[in-house]
Motif scaffolding. Structure first.
Motif, PDB file in Angstrom:
ATOM      1  N   ASP A   1       6.069  11.578  -0.752  1.00  0.00           N
ATOM      2  CA  ASP A   1       5.284  11.301  -0.239  1.00  0.00           C
ATOM      3  C   ASP A   1       4.233  11.154  -1.774  1.00  0.00           C
ATOM      4  O   ASP A   1       3.459  12.458  -1.933  1.00  0.00           O
TER       5      ASP A   1
ATOM      6  N   ALA B   1       1.851   9.233  -3.217  1.00  0.00           N
ATOM      7  CA  ALA B   1       0.902   8.590  -3.275  1.00  0.00           C
ATOM      8  C   ALA B   1       0.025   8.884  -4.089  1.00  0.00           C
ATOM      9  O   ALA B   1      -0.909   8.168  -4.970  1.00  0.00           O
ATOM     10  N   GLN B   2      -0.454  10.367  -4.277  1.00  0.00           N
ATOM     11  CA  GLN B   2      -1.344  10.573  -5.666  1.00  0.00           C
ATOM     12  C   GLN B   2      -0.882  11.647  -6.861  1.00  0.00           C
ATOM     13  O   GLN B   2      -1.091  11.980  -7.439  1.00  0.00           O
TER      14      GLN B   2
ATOM     15  N   SER C   1       0.873  -0.834   0.299  1.00  0.00           N
ATOM     16  CA  SER C   1      -0.270   0.335   0.244  1.00  0.00           C
ATOM     17  C   SER C   1       0.380   1.207  -0.296  1.00  0.00           C
ATOM     18  O   SER C   1       1.322   1.230  -0.225  1.00  0.00           O
ATOM     19  N   GLY C   2       0.350   2.578  -0.144  1.00  0.00           N
ATOM     20  CA  GLY C   2       0.871   3.615  -0.390  1.00  0.00           C
ATOM     21  C   GLY C   2       1.467   3.798   1.239  1.00  0.00           C
ATOM     22  O   GLY C   2       2.480   4.445   1.582  1.00  0.00           O
TER      23      GLY C   2
ATOM     24  N   SER D   1       0.665   5.349  -4.056  1.00  0.00           N
ATOM     25  CA  SER D   1       0.094   3.718  -3.837  1.00  0.00           C
ATOM     26  C   SER D   1      -0.871   3.980  -5.135  1.00  0.00           C
ATOM     27  O   SER D   1      -1.159   4.500  -5.622  1.00  0.00           O
TER      28      SER D   1
ATOM     29  N   LYS E   1      -6.585   5.923  -6.900  1.00  0.00           N
ATOM     30  CA  LYS E   1      -5.293   7.249  -7.509  1.00  0.00           C
ATOM     31  C   LYS E   1      -4.797   7.454  -9.215  1.00  0.00           C
ATOM     32  O   LYS E   1      -5.439   6.298  -9.838  1.00  0.00           O
TER      33      LYS E   1
ATOM     34  N   SER F   1      -3.086  16.691   4.233  1.00  0.00           N
ATOM     35  CA  SER F   1      -2.824  15.846   4.028  1.00  0.00           C
ATOM     36  C   SER F   1      -3.748  14.307   4.244  1.00  0.00           C
ATOM     37  O   SER F   1      -4.831  14.618   5.113  1.00  0.00           O
ATOM     38  N   TYR F   2      -3.371  13.301   3.393  1.00  0.00           N
ATOM     39  CA  TYR F   2      -4.167  12.276   3.963  1.00  0.00           C
ATOM     40  C   TYR F   2      -3.724  12.030   5.058  1.00  0.00           C
ATOM     41  O   TYR F   2      -2.529  12.008   5.537  1.00  0.00           O
TER      42      TYR F   2
ATOM     43  N   LEU G   1       4.869   4.293   2.770  1.00  0.00           N
ATOM     44  CA  LEU G   1       6.009   5.357   3.594  1.00  0.00           C
ATOM     45  C   LEU G   1       6.606   4.501   4.794  1.00  0.00           C
ATOM     46  O   LEU G   1       7.427   5.455   5.092  1.00  0.00           O
TER      47      LEU G   1
ATOM     48  N   GLY H   1      -2.463  -1.965  -3.215  1.00  0.00           N
ATOM     49  CA  GLY H   1      -0.717  -1.740  -3.627  1.00  0.00           C
ATOM     50  C   GLY H   1       0.296  -0.134  -3.589  1.00  0.00           C
ATOM     51  O   GLY H   1      -1.162   0.747  -3.339  1.00  0.00           O
TER      52      GLY H   1
ATOM     53  N   THR I   1      -0.137   9.776   5.907  1.00  0.00           N
ATOM     54  CA  THR I   1       1.619  10.494   6.064  1.00  0.00           C
ATOM     55  C   THR I   1       1.728  11.241   7.008  1.00  0.00           C
ATOM     56  O   THR I   1       3.088  10.871   7.542  1.00  0.00           O
TER      57      THR I   1
ATOM     58  N   VAL J   1       4.120  16.248   0.031  1.00  0.00           N
ATOM     59  CA  VAL J   1       2.870  15.665  -0.330  1.00  0.00           C
ATOM     60  C   VAL J   1       3.132  16.066  -1.464  1.00  0.00           C
ATOM     61  O   VAL J   1       3.020  17.395  -1.915  1.00  0.00           O
TER      62      VAL J   1
ATOM     63  N   TYR K   1      -9.329  18.060   2.581  1.00  0.00           N
ATOM     64  CA  TYR K   1      -9.233  17.712   3.422  1.00  0.00           C
ATOM     65  C   TYR K   1     -10.236  17.942   4.489  1.00  0.00           C
ATOM     66  O   TYR K   1      -9.902  19.342   5.002  1.00  0.00           O
TER      67      TYR K   1
HETATM   68  C1  LIG Z   1      -0.839  11.491   0.609  1.00  0.00           C
HETATM   69  C2  LIG Z   1      -1.455  10.216   0.294  1.00  0.00           C
HETATM   70  N1  LIG Z   1      -0.942   9.399   1.633  1.00  0.00           N
HETATM   71  C3  LIG Z   1      -0.150   8.680   1.172  1.00  0.00           C
HETATM   72  C4  LIG Z   1      -1.404   8.005   0.881  1.00  0.00           C
HETATM   73  C5  LIG Z   1      -1.893   5.851   1.541  1.00  0.00           C
HETATM   74  O1  LIG Z   1      -2.403   5.244   0.428  1.00  0.00           O
HETATM   75  P1  LIG Z   1      -2.699   3.906   0.455  1.00  0.00           P
HETATM   76  O2  LIG Z   1      -3.973   4.140   1.118  1.00  0.00           O
HETATM   77  O3  LIG Z   1      -2.349   3.162  -0.916  1.00  0.00           O
HETATM   78  O4  LIG Z   1      -2.102   3.170   1.915  1.00  0.00           O
HETATM   79  C6  LIG Z   1      -3.099   8.158   0.366  1.00  0.00           C
HETATM   80  C7  LIG Z   1      -4.057   7.787  -0.149  1.00  0.00           C
HETATM   81  O5  LIG Z   1      -4.745   7.610   0.241  1.00  0.00           O
HETATM   82  C8  LIG Z   1      -2.246   9.301   0.561  1.00  0.00           C
HETATM   83  O6  LIG Z   1      -3.655  10.360  -0.167  1.00  0.00           O
END
Ligand SMILES: Cc1ncc(COP(=O)(O)O)c(C=O)c1O
Length: 374
Positions: free
Chosen positions: A161, A163-164, A57-58, A185, A190, A83-84, A62, A198, A87, A135, A317
């Motif tokens: 990061d 991921a996006q 996963s993302g 991610s 994504k 961020s999500y 990290l 993944g 992070t 990010v 967010y």
């Molecule tokens: C900025 C950011 N970091 C990390 C992640 C984590 O990725 P994952 O959902 O694949 O674990 C996400 C996913 O939504 C993300 O948007």
């Protein structure tokens, strides 16, 4: 209308994906099968980096680099507040302390001008600043020239990061190459999404790559039962790798389509909204197309108008990370990071995917004009 239309994409590659899935069923190597290594090779050459380590996963993308750097109790990791949760969660999971930085109001990415203050805050709290996690929000790379300069000046490890951000660029350099280590991610929504969880990690550092490969599978050494460090079950599933190979094959054409859709939004949406800003020589992979609305009340009105017309929208967010309940123990309060807080109250993401029909997009644009009265 869908916010992200995965079935439309699937239609185009269905036969190829079914063939790939059948191949996995035939060879039966469900764990670390040949598709995992094929995908890693393809990702590595797409991004143009020495090592690609796929992972589950993302989020694991990290935590694995932070584990490889030995980050833990007493350490501080500086990151963006907008961020999500993943992070910052990975920092705290390892016992280290997240130190949040504010963002640029125009790009929503970490503002390098806040790094010095965050660094000093860590020192003041008796922590050892060890790393920065930047990010690439909504598909746009962060301002790496300045972030990297600061990281180097303080000997901090830089983790990108992305991921996006997979597919984004600065001056033709691809995202996932801007950190000492970078990760992405493959969550289905994504830019490069699979049909499940993944992720992938990228680096040019041989020593870190070897450590991260070991951490990905329970800290293995010479073989599976020789365990030399703590690790995870952090492997990418063979089925996901097989699917991602076919998704990667159409990724470039999808990037062009996403950029075309973003252009149509930006040209035609009412000027009463603040539209996404892409700095000169930056390229976004448009994980999201996000507008800024005047205020929270106005945003609520717009969301309900869109909903009434069958148009989905999302808020990424609603609560910045420094004000999330889980981080209450860190002692942040409202007003500490005013830009992140302001943007959280005003941001709104519209449907964005490569297969968004022009007629649907025109309907979104016209509906939004109704409320902005211009
Ligand atoms: C900025 C950011 N970091 C990390 C992640 C984590 O990725 P994952 O959902 O694949 O674990 C996400 C996913 O939504 C993300 O948007």
């Amino acid at each position: 209308m869908k916010f992200i239309d995965l079935p439309a994409q699937q239609k185009i590659i269905k036969e190829k994906i079914e063939k790939r899935i059948k191949d996995v069923l035939d060879h039966g190597q469900y764990i670390m099968g040949p598709e995992v290594f094929e995908l890693e090779e393809k990702l590595k050459s797409y991004v143009d980096v020495k090592h690609c380590i796929s992972c589950s996963s993302g989020t694991d993308g990290l935590i694995i680099p932070l584990m490889a750097k030995g980050i833990g109790h007493g350490d501080a990791v500086i990151t963006t507040s907008f961020s999500y949760i993943a992070t910052a969660e990975v920092i705290a999971l390892l016992g280290a302390t997240p130190i949040f930085c504010d963002i640029y109001s125009k790009t929503f990415n970490l503002d390098p001008n806040g790094l010095e203050e965050a660094y000093d805050k860590a020192i003041l709290e008796g922590l050892k600043p060890k790393a920065i996690i930047s990010v690439d929000l909504f598909g746009l790379p962060a301002r790496y020239r300045l972030i990297d300069e600061f990281a180097k000046s303080k000997n901090l490890f830089l983790l990108e990061d992305a991921a996006q951000g997979f597919g984004g660029e600065i001056k033709n350099q691809k995202a996932c190459t801007f950190g000492d280590v970078s990760s992405t991610s493959f969550f289905p929504a994504k830019p490069l999404g699979g049909y499940g969880d993944g992720g992938a990690i990228f680096t040019n550092n041989d020593e870190l790559a070897e450590k991260m490969r070991s951490i990905r599978v329970h800290g293995g050494g010479k073989d599976k039962y020789d365990n030399i460090r703590l690790g995870l079950n952090g492997r990418l599933d063979t089925f996901q790798a097989a699917i991602l190979i076919e998704k990667l094959a159409i990724f470039e054409s999808e990037l062009i389509m996403r950029n075309k859709i973003a252009k149509i939004y930006s040209r035609n949406l009412s000027s009463n909204f603040i539209k996404p800003y892409i700095p000169n020589k930056y390229f976004s992979s448009w994980a999201q197309y996000s507008l800024l609305i005047k205020n929270k009340k106005e945003r609520d009105k717009i969301i309900s108008l869109l909903k009434k017309n069958g148009i989905p929208s999302m808020i990424y967010y609603k609560i910045p990370l420094h004000l999330q309940k889980v981080f209450k123990y860190l002692g942040y309060k409202t007003g500490d990071l005013p830009k992140s807080e302001n943007i959280s109250n005003r941001i709104l993401s519209l449907p964005m995917h490569p297969y968004l029909k022009r007629s649907d997009q025109d309907f979104i644009i016209d509906t939004l004009r109704l409320l902005s009265h211009d």
